[in-house]
Design an enzyme around this catalytic site. Structure first.
Site, PDB file in Angstrom:
ATOM      1  N   HIS A  97      25.937  77.069  48.190  1.00  0.00           N
ATOM      2  CA  HIS A  97      27.317  77.554  48.049  1.00  0.00           C
ATOM      3  C   HIS A  97      27.444  79.010  48.479  1.00  0.00           C
ATOM      4  O   HIS A  97      28.536  79.457  48.821  1.00  0.00           O
ATOM      5  CB  HIS A  97      27.850  77.319  46.628  1.00  0.00           C
ATOM      6  CG  HIS A  97      27.319  78.208  45.559  1.00  0.00           C
ATOM      7  ND1 HIS A  97      26.284  77.851  44.709  1.00  0.00           N
ATOM      8  CD2 HIS A  97      27.689  79.450  45.169  1.00  0.00           C
ATOM      9  CE1 HIS A  97      26.060  78.819  43.850  1.00  0.00           C
ATOM     10  NE2 HIS A  97      26.901  79.810  44.110  1.00  0.00           N
ATOM     11  N   ASP A 233      21.098  72.836  45.472  1.00  0.00           N
ATOM     12  CA  ASP A 233      21.964  73.932  45.900  1.00  0.00           C
ATOM     13  C   ASP A 233      21.147  75.035  46.584  1.00  0.00           C
ATOM     14  O   ASP A 233      20.871  76.076  45.992  1.00  0.00           O
ATOM     15  CB  ASP A 233      22.709  74.487  44.689  1.00  0.00           C
ATOM     16  CG  ASP A 233      23.877  75.385  45.067  1.00  0.00           C
ATOM     17  OD1 ASP A 233      23.987  75.733  46.258  1.00  0.00           O
ATOM     18  OD2 ASP A 233      24.668  75.739  44.178  1.00  0.00           O
ATOM     19  N   SER A 657      23.970  83.949  41.712  1.00  0.00           N
ATOM     20  CA  SER A 657      23.764  82.751  42.516  1.00  0.00           C
ATOM     21  C   SER A 657      22.786  83.057  43.647  1.00  0.00           C
ATOM     22  O   SER A 657      22.973  84.001  44.403  1.00  0.00           O
ATOM     23  CB  SER A 657      25.087  82.271  43.105  1.00  0.00           C
ATOM     24  OG  SER A 657      25.936  81.779  42.108  1.00  0.00           O
TER      25      SER A 657
END
Length: 726
Positions: A97, A233, A657
């Protein structure tokens, strides 16, 4: 001076905490988890706490200016995520992402890398990305003394901030660094401490590999912030440098960057209570807000923002599901909007579930009792000051959030009118030179905006959100004409006639002299409507908000110092502010509700259990199904099963992240990508019993690269180790 006693209380606090930790024989590990610590300040208390949790590393293994250390492998990715170097040749790992925008930019109907994935089998196949960078921290210096030079107790807050900003510019200008390096200064402990960061920003970052979204975003919005999770991810990039291994813009002559340190990859996996270190760039936390502030966030501001985004997402989703071209255009925007929409919902639930407001009020009652008992006169009005100021700021804070969520962020046409409004304001403030400079910047930004814009999607969003804006915005911040508008008719008229719906139309409006451009803009009905909203924002909302926020900031700054003085044995990690931080914890499951216990790990079996053929969120590629059926997991299996995700007690927030999860020996064991829904309140209140970060098991990353993609060239670059087998 009293002022400097206030500022440097922090230093003596760290010493006392370190001594206290040395004297303590038994420590509840829940009490030493949480907190986002500055890596240059780990020696002493933090080093001891990490070792109590199982770390074998020293503080210098993590941060060292003169020698290779973990910090040299960690980069700020694209300004909003974290990434890490995992090979001697500049191979960079981050979340899918985080790389989504870059992957999307190279995708088309003919070559849909979002749907099919992308893998470069050689350097020549790697794809350059305009405006994507990776920034490394080379040095962190405490510059508090220089920043506070000339500050006195009798200055008002505006005068203090003006002098502080002047001092920051002076310190930044005179910092010792190499010609190719940059620097910036950030405040800590609500403005009581200032640190300088010397950086190297590499602007040639190329896409190397990405799994399809059916792996990289498996579960999509349904599973976002949730556990159990089964998401791969991750995405891969490479940092390139010039012939001298220094930062450079893209050139075919650039070569893979040789970092001072890269992370070895552990193949041994994780078990309950294993030590975990997160290294990254967390965005923003506010753990020291008073109860009245958290109450306002949870019960006033969050519900308003949630409602706006809920309406925007429903409309956007309806169009994405029936048009693949729109789906590609809006995939990144949808994910971005949905991310914080769901986060705010979980944050509210977590605050209620942990009784955070009650606990904050109990702390404040104890604080008041000690202040009164010790006759600490300078602190006795702080809580009542907060009550007064947050009551006063409530309406304007709500108005500001409505403007941001509707006019700036979620109605794209209004966001475009805001850029045009800034152009007109530039001319009014600075004449033709300012206008020309602003026009160049805005036109460049608009090219990116229109690339992924659809008026067909935006019109119903406009109609719905502007109607909501008129209904819910505090009335003193609404244009008078809003009371008489038919928003359906308005949207039909605007989206039928405005030239701001296309890049060509915008370029036509913005061509000519400043006077010609402003005249044309003010004849465009979309701009005229947006200008009314933006004018009120700049003339009424933002000035009042900033005025009150400065007052609140002054009280918060003093309250921060007061907390540390009144409670000398409590831990006070600095709030996150997008600077490099370290957080330590352990692998651990948790009990989200009575009678429910979540184990710490998920496996590929769970992916297949969630599989829904052809579904937008839960489809599974045929090759991954085949590998599962054959149990062809290679060296990445654990007792015949393939691990996918796991939980740890690490404290993370937006910006973390892509952060590496590092084991006790300094090897990479996972890739952080999320927090559990119950734990999203950790930006405001950390509770080690329910806050859990979610990470991709590094073995799943390797499995996808190796077995699924067949990119052996990438596996061969890495250093794979077995630290538990030594």
């Amino acid at each position: 001076m009293k002022q400097f006693k206030l500022y440097f209380f922090i230093a003596t606090l760290f010493v006392s905490l370190s001594i206290s930790a040395q004297k303590t024989e038994k420590i509840d590990t829940r009490d030493i988890q949480g907190g986002m610590w500055v890596p240059s300040l780990l020696e002493g208390m933090n080093e001891q706490e990490m070792q109590l949790l199982g770390s074998k590393m020293t503080a210098k293994d993590i941060y060292d200016v003169n020698n290779s250390s973990l910090k040299d492998a960690v980069a700020h990715f694209g300004g909003g995520c974290t990434s890490e170097i995992i090979s001697p040749n500049g191979l960079l790992l981050t979340n899918h992402h985080c790389g989504f925008g870059a992957i999307q930019s190279h995708s088309s109907i003919e070559h849909d890398y979002l749907k099919d994935g992308f893998w470069a089998m050689s350097y020549d196949e790697e794809l350059p990305n305009e405006n994507l960078s990776a920034t490394f921290i080379k040095r962190i210096d405490d510059v508090t003394t220089q920043v506070f030079e000339g500050i006195t107790d009798n200055m008002d807050e505006a005068a203090k901030m003006k002098l502080i900003n002047q001092n920051i510019l002076k310190v930044t200008k005179n910092v010792q660094k190499e010609a190719w390096q940059d620097s910036f200064i950030r405040s800590f402990f609500k403005g009581n401490q200032y640190l300088l960061f010397v950086t190297e920003e590499f602007k040639d970052v190329r896409l190397v590999g990405a799994p399809p979204t059916s792996i990289g975003k498996f579960g999509a919005d349904t599973d976002n912030w949730m556990w159990p999770r089964h998401t791969g991810d991750f995405s891969m990039f490479r940092v390139y440098a010039d012939a001298n291994n220094r930062p450079a813009v893209y050139s075919k002559d650039n070569v893979p960057y040789k970092a001072d340190h890269y992370l070895p990859i552990s193949l041994d996996g994780v078990e309950e209570s294993d030590f975990t270190l997160v290294f990254g760039f967390p965005g923003r936390t506010n753990e020291y807000l008073p109860a009245v502030a958290v109450d306002q966030i949870v019960n006033v501001l969050n519900p308003a923002k949630i409602e706006v985004r809920d309406n925007a997402l429903k409309i956007m989703d309806s169009y994405m599901r029936k048009d693949d071209a729109i789906k590609i255009k809006y995939a990144s925007k949808f994910a971005s909007i949905a991310n914080y929409w769901k986060k705010w919902i979980g944050e509210n639930q977590g605050i209620h579930q942990t009784n955070a407001l009650v606990k904050k009020k109990e702390l404040e009652a104890e604080f008041s009792k000690i202040v009164a008992a010790k006759d600490l006169v300078g602190y006795n009005t702080l809580l009542s000051d907060f009550e007064t100021l947050y009551k006063e700021i409530k309406s304007v804070s709500l108005a500001r959030d409505y403007w941001i969520e509707v006019a700036y962020r979620n109605v794209e046409l209004l966001g475009i009118t805001f850029k045009a409004f800034q152009l007109e304001q530039a001319f009014l403030r600075g004449g033709e030179p300012a206008f020309e400079k602003s026009r160049t910047v805005i036109l460049n930004r608009l090219k990116g905006t229109y690339k992924n814009y659809s008026a067909i999607v935006d019109q119903p969003i406009f109609e719905k959100l502007v109607s909501l804006y008129a209904e819910k915005m505090p009335k003193e911040f609404l244009p008078e004409s809003f009371n008489e508008l038919d928003f359906k008719a308005l949207s039909t008229s605007i989206y039928a006639t405005s030239k701001l719906l296309t890049l060509e139309g915008a370029e036509e409006l913005l061509s000519g002299s400043a006077e010609e451009v402003i005249k044309k803009l003010n004849a465009d009905n979309a701009y005229v409507f947006g200008k009314k909203i933006h004018t009120i924002f700049y003339s009424k909302i933002e000035p009042k908000f900033q005025q009150l926020n400065m007052k609140i900031g002054a009280v918060q700054k003093k309250y921060m110092t007061a907390l540390m003085e009144v409670f000398p044995n409590k831990r006070f990690p600095p709030d996150a502010n997008s600077t490099l931080r370290v957080n330590y914890g352990m692998v651990q499951g948790y009990e989200p509700k009575d009678g429910i216990y979540y184990t710490n790990k998920t496996y590929l079996k769970g992916v297949m259990e969630k599989y829904v053929p052809g579904d937008y969120e839960f489809d599974v590629p045929q090759k991954l199904q085949d590998l599962y059926e054959a149990k062809d997991y290679g060296q990445y299996a654990e007792n015949g099963k393939l691990p996918v995700n796991y939980l740890s007690t690490n404290h993370m927030t937006g910006g973390n992240s892509g952060s590496p999860i590092i084991d006790a020996h300094g090897n990479m064991i996972g890739l952080a990508f999320d927090t559990t829904w119950e734990g999203t309140m950790s930006d405001l209140y950390f509770d080690a019993d329910i806050v859990r970060s979610i990470s991709v098991d590094i073995r799943y990353v390797l499995f996808i690269i190796d077995k699924y993609a067949g990119a052996q060239n990438l596996i061969d670059e890495m250093t794979l180790v077995h630290p538990k087998k030594k």
